[in-house]
Design an enzyme around this catalytic site. Structure first.
Site, mmCIF file in Angstrom:
data_model
loop_
_atom_site.group_PDB
_atom_site.id
_atom_site.type_symbol
_atom_site.label_atom_id
_atom_site.label_comp_id
_atom_site.label_asym_id
_atom_site.label_seq_id
_atom_site.Cartn_x
_atom_site.Cartn_y
_atom_site.Cartn_z
ATOM 1 N N GLY A 1 0.952 -1.371 -0.080
ATOM 2 C CA GLY A 1 0.144 0.106 -0.073
ATOM 3 C C GLY A 1 0.755 1.261 0.118
ATOM 4 O O GLY A 1 0.542 2.179 -0.708
ATOM 5 N N GLU B 1 5.707 2.501 8.951
ATOM 6 C CA GLU B 1 4.452 1.462 8.832
ATOM 7 C C GLU B 1 5.524 0.358 8.380
ATOM 8 O O GLU B 1 5.207 -0.985 8.544
ATOM 9 C CB GLU B 1 3.546 1.685 7.912
ATOM 10 C CG GLU B 1 2.296 0.641 8.167
ATOM 11 C CD GLU B 1 1.394 1.041 7.391
ATOM 12 O OE1 GLU B 1 1.339 1.005 5.942
ATOM 13 O OE2 GLU B 1 0.038 1.326 7.681
HETATM 14 O O1 F6P Z 1 -2.675 1.105 7.542
HETATM 15 C C1 F6P Z 1 -2.838 -0.258 7.131
HETATM 16 C C2 F6P Z 1 -3.039 -0.219 5.693
HETATM 17 O O2 F6P Z 1 -3.083 -1.500 5.286
HETATM 18 C C3 F6P Z 1 -2.016 0.228 4.755
HETATM 19 O O3 F6P Z 1 -0.906 -0.450 4.857
HETATM 20 C C4 F6P Z 1 -2.578 0.853 3.592
HETATM 21 O O4 F6P Z 1 -2.043 1.703 2.605
HETATM 22 C C5 F6P Z 1 -3.919 1.060 4.132
HETATM 23 O O5 F6P Z 1 -4.083 0.325 5.100
HETATM 24 C C6 F6P Z 1 -5.172 1.110 3.206
HETATM 25 O O6 F6P Z 1 -5.540 -0.123 2.829
HETATM 26 P P1 F6P Z 1 -6.334 -0.336 1.270
HETATM 27 O O7 F6P Z 1 -5.591 -0.073 0.241
HETATM 28 O O8 F6P Z 1 -6.580 -1.836 1.236
HETATM 29 O O9 F6P Z 1 -7.461 0.277 1.619
#
Ligand code: F6P
Length: 537
Positions: free
Chosen positions: A264, A350
């Site tokens: 992410g 993170e």
């Molecule tokens: O904060 C945790 C997390 O998994 C990040 O690593 C990621 O960027 C964010 O949440 C959003 O996740 P998603 O793109 O699956 O909505």
């Protein structure tokens, strides 16, 4: 981390304890040149650090003893280095501009998929930009709202601000991330439904904040335009989860996919960059990718002694583990980079905010530093006092651009003068003798003395462009990678954010149920009861 190498580093720290950055400069006229290098449009001057050649040699040994070269190759060639999630880590494939490149995961070349998605994104953004893509009532799109959080928000926000000079000024871009309804409500006040495109950006398409905001936005749109059929013309998805996208009601023809090997916080150059591509156009977006790619090639091929991400990573480790520095500041002297510190914060904290090593043991040294920063010169009138004269050692990266997109009088000269002057003041300080020579009264000398000897890196580019922005992001990504390798932690999972997510579900039940479970600790139960009383439950 290699203890033998650390013995050497510690002994050099002890030996250098009496040698300040000022003395190091005085004894070595070539220092600035020697401890500077260029890569992918960026010039790094790291001479204002507590280092000499012996220290740099020892630090490079640290990288070698962690088998960094092999680890870099593992990443670039698609080995599953994200072991706890059994995934490859291939954000570098997303910006591999070599038309003949092949990168394999599980025996399959991922490059055709990367190119195909990029080309679909390009076609789509052309249509939106030109007005060929029409909303449900036949109007062209004027407002784009990216709904996402974390890596699905911070990159697009940061880059959209950074590349404002290249943006389509007759369109407006918004980013809704927080599950706080105020964020969405204030955005909806700024836009008109018939002219709005919502981009739901979520790798998993299950993130509570994003899905809640997306559902609320969908309800708003349907209500405003009077039909569920409008959704197809006003919603697109950026995701790895086709089934969930379809369930939400978005036509998967309007879905731009990516893959589980894109983390992410590393996903800006994937489909997650669609809002940026619409804003700056596909050609500028290609230049961004080219900038990333240039830094990737530099990182993969340059020897460690002349490798910008490696050097920055090693310096960070020197201060974190050798000097006990707990935090580290990113200070862009360019308003367009105002969100760059926040972007790096997620990328770094993170990734390397881990206390367990790859063998599952608790680490005995500190890992990812606390990262923070604000654009210059605002920070100077806020927290710089503590950096100059406080009790904490805070290494800083100063980032500047020699040319501005907005020349007004001598403002840019003043901005850059401040940047250079700060690095000078931090390194060289002002001694008690200098204060006295200036006529400072004796009783004020302790207060007006600056110790100096505060380490800084200075990163300079000629101009902030899509290409130099891409290179800058890649530089910090690879810095984080190198530090993770040396700290022996898994940088590409983020289990630490899961517990809060799970507990929030239970708490939500207790906030809304007829009767709360009372199953939490006394403090949490009390807070739940107070909230319920205030909202009349
Ligand atoms: O904060 C945790 C997390 O998994 C990040 O690593 C990621 O960027 C964010 O949440 C959003 O996740 P998603 O793109 O699956 O909505």
């Amino acid at each position: 981390m290699d203890e033998k190498v650390w013995e050497k580093i510690d002994s050099l720290i002890d030996a250098n304890q009496t040698k300040t950055i000022k003395e190091l400069f005085a004894s070595d006229p070539d220092r600035a040149k020697r401890f500077s290098l260029e890569a992918a449009g960026w010039f790094l001057d790291y001479s204002k650090n507590r280092i000499d050649s012996a220290m740099m040699k020892a630090l490079v040994k640290l990288a070698e003893s962690a088998n960094l070269k092999t680890e870099i190759e593992k990443m670039f060639t698609g080995e599953k280095i994200n072991v706890t999630e059994n995934r490859a880590v291939l954000h570098t494939a997303l910006r591999n501009c070599d038309p003949n490149a092949k990168v394999f995961v599980d025996g399959k070349d991922v490059m055709p998929g990367v190119r195909e998605t990029l080309s679909r994104m390009g076609d789509f953004s052309d249509k939106v930009r030109s007005g060929e893509w029409k909303g449900y009532t036949g109007k062209r799109i004027k407002y784009v709202v990216n709904i996402g959080i974390g890596g699905s928000d911070l990159g697009p926000v940061m880059a959209n601000i950074a590349l404002t000079p290249y943006s389509k000024r007759n369109m407006k871009f918004f980013f809704v991330s927080n599950v706080d309804s105020t964020h969405l409500a204030e955005t909806l006040r700024e836009i008109k439904a018939p002219e709005t495109l919502f981009i739901v950006a979520s790798k998993t398409f299950t993130t509570q904040e994003t899905m809640s905001n997306a559902e609320a936005a969908r309800d708003w749109l349907v209500e405003k335009l009077g039909s569920k059929d409008a959704v197809a013309k006003h919603f697109v998805a950026l995701s790895t989860a086709e089934k969930e996208v379809a369930e939400f009601g978005i036509d998967t023809k309007n879905m731009f996919g990516f893959w589980d090997w894109v983390g992410g916080r590393y996903s800006l150059p994937s489909a997650i960059g669609l809002s940026l591509m619409i804003s700056i156009g596909r050609r500028n977006y290609s230049k961004l990718l080219k900038g990333y790619w240039k830094m990737d090639k530099h990182f993969r091929t340059a020897r460690f002694e002349r490798n910008m991400p490696v050097i920055m990573a090693l310096l960070g480790i020197l201060y974190a583990n050798g000097y006990g520095a707990e935090s580290y500041c990113i200070l862009p002297y360019d308003q367009y980079l105002s969100r760059f510190p926040a972007y790096c914060q997620q990328m770094d904290m993170e990734s390397n905010g881990k206390c367990v090593d790859k063998q599952g043991n608790r680490v005995t040294y500190s890992t990812g530093p606390i990262e923070w920063g604000e654009p210059g010169t605002n920070g100077q009138h806020s927290f710089y006092q503590l950096i100059h004269q406080g009790t904490h050692l805070i290494p800083c990266d100063f980032i500047g651009c020699s040319r501005t997109h907005n020349p007004i009088g001598d403002l840019h000269d003043k901005l850059m003068a401040n940047l250079f002057a700060q690095t000078e003041a931090l390194a060289f300080g002002k001694s008690a003798e200098e204060c006295r020579a200036e006529g400072v009264p004796e009783e004020l000398v302790p207060f007006k003395t600056f110790e100096g000897n505060k380490p800084t890196n200075t990163l300079l580019t000629d101009e902030l462009t899509p290409e130099t922005l891409g290179a800058l992001v890649a530089l910090y990504e690879h810095k984080v990678f190198v530090q993770g390798v040396i700290w022996n932690v898994y940088s590409y999972d983020q289990w630490g954010v899961q517990l809060g997510k799970v507990l929030a579900k239970g708490v939500l039940n207790d906030l809304t149920a007829k009767k709360p479970s009372g199953k939490h600790d006394a403090s949490t139960n009390q807070l739940i009861a107070r909230y319920r009383a205030a909202v009349g439950r």
